[in-house]
Design a protein around this motif. Structure first.
Motif, mmCIF file in Angstrom:
data_model
loop_
_atom_site.group_PDB
_atom_site.id
_atom_site.type_symbol
_atom_site.label_atom_id
_atom_site.label_comp_id
_atom_site.label_asym_id
_atom_site.label_seq_id
_atom_site.Cartn_x
_atom_site.Cartn_y
_atom_site.Cartn_z
ATOM 1 N N ALA A 1 53.321 41.370 86.443
ATOM 2 C CA ALA A 1 53.238 42.691 87.063
ATOM 3 C C ALA A 1 51.796 43.030 87.411
ATOM 4 N N ASN A 2 51.645 44.038 88.257
ATOM 5 C CA ASN A 2 50.310 44.552 88.551
ATOM 6 C C ASN A 2 50.180 46.030 88.191
ATOM 7 N N ILE A 3 51.230 46.576 87.580
ATOM 8 C CA ILE A 3 51.174 47.918 87.011
ATOM 9 C C ILE A 3 52.004 47.894 85.729
ATOM 10 N N ALA A 4 51.495 48.580 84.715
ATOM 11 C CA ALA A 4 52.230 48.648 83.446
ATOM 12 C C ALA A 4 52.184 50.072 82.927
ATOM 13 N N ILE B 1 54.062 41.114 69.711
ATOM 14 C CA ILE B 1 54.581 40.952 71.074
ATOM 15 C C ILE B 1 53.587 41.416 72.130
ATOM 16 N N LEU B 2 52.916 42.536 71.884
ATOM 17 C CA LEU B 2 52.022 43.102 72.898
ATOM 18 C C LEU B 2 50.543 42.883 72.619
ATOM 19 N N GLY B 3 50.220 42.397 71.422
ATOM 20 C CA GLY B 3 48.820 42.154 71.105
ATOM 21 C C GLY B 3 48.041 43.383 70.688
ATOM 22 N N VAL B 4 48.739 44.454 70.302
ATOM 23 C CA VAL B 4 48.035 45.642 69.796
ATOM 24 C C VAL B 4 47.312 45.231 68.513
ATOM 25 N N ALA C 1 50.012 49.099 77.018
ATOM 26 C CA ALA C 1 50.048 48.913 78.472
ATOM 27 C C ALA C 1 49.288 47.653 78.872
ATOM 28 N N CYS C 2 48.117 47.474 78.283
ATOM 29 C CA CYS C 2 47.311 46.283 78.575
ATOM 30 C C CYS C 2 48.071 45.014 78.176
ATOM 31 N N GLY C 3 48.680 45.026 76.992
ATOM 32 C CA GLY C 3 49.440 43.877 76.522
ATOM 33 C C GLY C 3 50.622 43.562 77.412
ATOM 34 N N ALA C 4 51.318 44.585 77.874
ATOM 35 C CA ALA C 4 52.461 44.372 78.775
ATOM 36 C C ALA C 4 51.998 43.765 80.089
ATOM 37 N N SER D 1 50.650 55.728 78.725
ATOM 38 C CA SER D 1 49.510 55.055 79.329
ATOM 39 C C SER D 1 49.991 54.268 80.540
ATOM 40 N N CYS D 2 49.189 54.287 81.582
ATOM 41 C CA CYS D 2 49.517 53.538 82.791
ATOM 42 C C CYS D 2 48.296 52.717 83.190
ATOM 43 N N MET D 3 48.530 51.435 83.393
ATOM 44 C CA MET D 3 47.438 50.527 83.753
ATOM 45 C C MET D 3 47.764 49.871 85.085
ATOM 46 N N LEU D 4 46.794 49.887 85.964
ATOM 47 C CA LEU D 4 46.967 49.334 87.303
ATOM 48 C C LEU D 4 46.004 48.176 87.500
ATOM 49 N N SER D 5 46.549 47.030 87.810
ATOM 50 C CA SER D 5 45.768 45.841 88.169
ATOM 51 C C SER D 5 44.691 45.447 87.166
#
Length: 165
Positions: free
Chosen positions: A96-99, A64-67, A87-90, A123-127
């Motif tokens: 979205a622009n934040i995960a 689902i997320l590509g891990v 986070a990257c996969g989501a 983990s938090c990923m922005l843009s």
């Protein structure tokens, strides 16, 4: 039942995300959808919550997320590397622009000396370019308390990232 403090924090986080014109995607494992639930307690949650994934098994994290299966093999599901890939996969599978992603060991079993019960990575990923991961150690004997603590820490992390974006 969740206490009012965490519900208020979720509402504050919702408002900050909305003010910043962000959309969020969430990937959860040990928290089992609790963070997503907290966001949906706010009326109009669809204005900021694009999607949420509860990927409890390694197989679902990959499919689902590509891990990467290699990442799971080398570091284990409870690791900074897997949290970052979640986070990257989501983010890549959403509008979205934040995960944010949460993976950990809620217990009461499943822990080890290297990875004890209460170990959580958020983990938090922005843009799609700026990713950060934090390691937490929640010292509770209660599974639900660890899940709530993880969701609470994720709200703090999101608030910090959005405020400093």
């Amino acid at each position: 039942m969740l206490d009012q403090d965490i519900l208020n924090k979720a509402l504050a986080c919702y408002k900050k995300i909305k003010e910043s014109n962000f959309k969020i995607a969430i990937a959860e494992s040990c928290s089992g959808g609790l963070l997503s639930f907290l966001f949906t307690t706010a009326a109009g949650a669809s204005t900021i919550l694009d999607c949420a994934f509860v990927t409890y098994s390694n197989d679902s994290k990959s499919k689902i997320l590509g891990v990467q299966e290699e990442t799971l093999r080398n570091y284990g599901a409870v690791s900074k590397e897997v949290a970052n890939e979640m986070a990257c996969g989501a983010l890549l599978r959403s509008n979205a622009n934040i995960a944010v992603a949460i993976t950990g060991i809620a217990g009461p079993g499943g822990g080890s000396s290297c990875k004890p019960v209460g170990l959580v990575y958020i983990s938090c990923m922005l843009s799609k370019v700026n990713i950060d991961c934090k390691e937490y150690h929640f010292n509770y004997d209660d599974r639900n308390k660890i899940q709530v603590a993880a969701a609470d820490a994720a709200l703090d992390f999101i608030l910090d990232r959005v405020e400093n974006a």
